[in-house]
Design an enzyme around this catalytic site. Structure first.
Site, mmCIF file in Angstrom:
data_model
loop_
_atom_site.group_PDB
_atom_site.id
_atom_site.type_symbol
_atom_site.label_atom_id
_atom_site.label_comp_id
_atom_site.label_asym_id
_atom_site.label_seq_id
_atom_site.Cartn_x
_atom_site.Cartn_y
_atom_site.Cartn_z
ATOM 1 N N TYR A 231 0.537 -1.104 0.006
ATOM 2 C CA TYR A 231 -0.040 -0.110 0.103
ATOM 3 C C TYR A 231 0.821 1.328 0.092
ATOM 4 O O TYR A 231 0.515 2.142 -0.772
ATOM 5 C CB TYR A 231 -0.940 0.080 1.045
ATOM 6 C CG TYR A 231 -2.370 -0.426 0.907
ATOM 7 C CD1 TYR A 231 -2.589 -1.555 0.332
ATOM 8 C CD2 TYR A 231 -3.398 0.604 0.799
ATOM 9 C CE1 TYR A 231 -3.795 -2.219 -0.123
ATOM 10 C CE2 TYR A 231 -4.884 0.043 0.389
ATOM 11 C CZ TYR A 231 -4.934 -1.111 -0.184
ATOM 12 O OH TYR A 231 -6.377 -1.542 -0.366
ATOM 13 N N GLU A 238 1.870 6.151 -7.122
ATOM 14 C CA GLU A 238 0.596 7.203 -7.507
ATOM 15 C C GLU A 238 1.200 8.561 -7.253
ATOM 16 O O GLU A 238 1.076 9.453 -8.213
ATOM 17 C CB GLU A 238 -0.474 6.863 -6.765
ATOM 18 C CG GLU A 238 -1.211 5.667 -7.088
ATOM 19 C CD GLU A 238 -2.536 5.475 -6.030
ATOM 20 O OE1 GLU A 238 -2.837 6.248 -5.637
ATOM 21 O OE2 GLU A 238 -2.717 4.292 -5.757
#
Length: 307
Positions: A231, A238
């Site tokens: 994560y 991102e």
């Protein structure tokens, strides 16, 4: 026709000392059930094969029913076509198929990227989008269903974490990558897609097995563990993609606009991207905290008793 007696479908099952009847009616109202001598009488308003009507039947047994057996009349269960057991089975089947489709989609992406990396090496980084975008579009659009399921109570997951992941991923996929060809050839696409799929190839099969009440300990551990490194890495990838897109959006002017008179100030889309970077890491904190609580509930250490 008005005096016609409508009879519902009745299914018979019995054990050595017990008799079960299933009356195929839904939305049953005011059921009247009684036994006289060796005959069971049933009458109720409900929805059956002939629509919403009054249905009744009389079932004659070979021997008279003993008086004490009348007290056990509750063994007769009126089960509608939409009984809780049936609805639960349908829900489990629906969720199993949804998770299966998502698992197959993300597995295809993950395996494809892995094989291409071993064959092409770093060259596979730069055409990831053109090779895998269609499947990623499909999986991410389908993930809308997961958020809807949480919102309407089909699954027990909280809505906010589902919504954060849905909006965050789709923003990167459809806005950052999808609308800018300059971003589609960058290596960061590979790392974004790879971290997304690496998480989901363990999450979705875990949900599949949960639908059929199976618990594979290895898979369960992976589902509650792999997100710990993946994560943050996915969030970092991102963020890199957003940062790399800022000069591209500034240069092209896409999604930028000018405020009307008398302000007449040009608002660049890159301004919103900078705000999004803050929101991105806030969303990471919320989801990380949610997943950590899930893992602690699953594997939390029990307090030892002090003697």
């Amino acid at each position: 026709m008005e005096n016609q007696v409508l009879t519902p479908h009745v299914y018979w099952a019995q054990r050595h000392r017990e008799l079960y009847l299933r009356v195929e009616l839904s939305d049953v109202q005011n059921p009247a059930i009684s036994i006289t001598e060796n005959v069971l009488h049933f009458k109720a308003q409900g929805h059956g094969a002939k629509g919403d009507n009054v249905y009744e039947f009389h079932l004659e047994f070979l021997d008279p029913v003993k008086p004490e057996e009348e007290e056990r009349l509750n063994k007769l269960r009126i089960e509608s076509q939409g009984s809780p057991e049936t609805l639960t089975s349908l829900k489990k089947g629906y969720l199993f198929m949804y998770n299966l489709v998502q698992f197959l989609g993300f597995s295809w992406i993950f395996v494809n990227m892995t094989v291409r990396f071993f064959i092409l090496g770093k060259e596979s980084f730069y055409d990831t989008f053109h090779t895998l975008a269609d499947m990623m579009y499909f999986c991410q659009m389908l993930s809308v269903v997961e958020t809807i399921n949480a919102a309407i109570g089909v699954i027990k997951s909280p809505v906010i974490p589902c919504l954060i992941q849905l909006l965050g991923r789709n923003f990167i996929l459809f806005i950052i990558f999808g609308t800018m060809e300059e971003m589609q050839n960058k290596a960061v696409v590979f790392f974004v897609f790879y971290t997304w799929s690496a998480v989901e190839i363990f999450r979705y099969p875990f949900y599949m097995l949960s639908c059929i009440d199976m618990d594979w300990k290895v898979l369960t551990w992976l589902r509650y563990t792999v997100w710990i490194p993946l994560y943050p890495l996915g969030c970092l990838a991102e963020a890199v993609s957003v940062i790399q897109s800022i000069p591209v959006f500034n240069e092209t002017g896409r999604f930028s606009f000018t405020l009307p008179y008398p302000v007449k100030i040009k608002v660049r889309f890159s301004f919103f991207l900078q705000i999004y970077l803050i929101i991105l890491f806030l969303g990471l904190y919320i989801n990380f905290r949610h997943l950590y609580k899930q893992r602690r509930r699953r594997y939390g250490q029990k307090k030892k008793k002090v003697h």
